[in-house]
Design an enzyme around this catalytic site. Sequence first.
Site: not given
Ligand code: PEP
Length: 252
Positions: A9-11, A97, A99, A169, A175, A215, A236-237
Amino acid sequence: MRKKIVAGNWKMNKTFSEAEDLITEIADALDEMELVNTEVVLCPPTLYIEMASDVAEEANFKVGAQNIYPADAGAFTGEISPVMLKELKVEYCIIGHSERRKYFNESNEFLMAKVDSLLKHGIRPIFCCGELLPEREAGQHFAVVKKQLEESLFHLTAAAFGMVVIAYEPVWAIGTGVTASNEQAQEMHGYIRQLVAEKYGAKTAENTSILYGGSCNGKNAMELFAQTDVDGGLIGGASLKAEEFIQIVSSL
Ligand code: PEP
């Protein structure tokens, strides 16, 4: 047998040229790997989907979107429909998600409409669920996840539900650098599979891919993915760096 999946997930990250470089690097690395019963999904910003789909035609990954509006077409300024994504060969779409729940006030009911709209066009929802930190601290995490699944997914027929991928999640892990422990992840994934079994039967539950997100990185992926009911990750990151993302894929 259910699929192992790692989805990135590049956001709202990367310029077009950076996205091209990242996709090429990932595609080249995946070319060297033997992926058995495994799907890698890249979910870049919508603007880059056509480019990603062009590369995906000759590569070992699928393309996913990060959002849709639940209508085929119409007066919804700024929105993107599943029909448009389908034409660009999008196979997955992240839904629910945290967010989007937080910043765009997306309710379980609205997410249900999004799920239906995607399935109408044969796009697989990656449905995110998970509790906030105060909810976990109050011991409400199971109830929160159950309600999210019941209100957005459990209206589906078993056949339609078979298209859905679930991503657990915990919001406090997204994040933050704080990952759920292996035990916390397994406990919730096992619970989700149990809920699916109660609603749709053991066979559907066995075939449902349940991803962990929050994370997850090159260092902790192997242990998380080793849990019985963890079938991969929504990343994500760590999906923004080719080397680390590939390390995560290798951890499956
Ligand atoms: C996400 O936003 O779906 C996610 C899992 O982010 P991160 O890996 O950065 O915690």
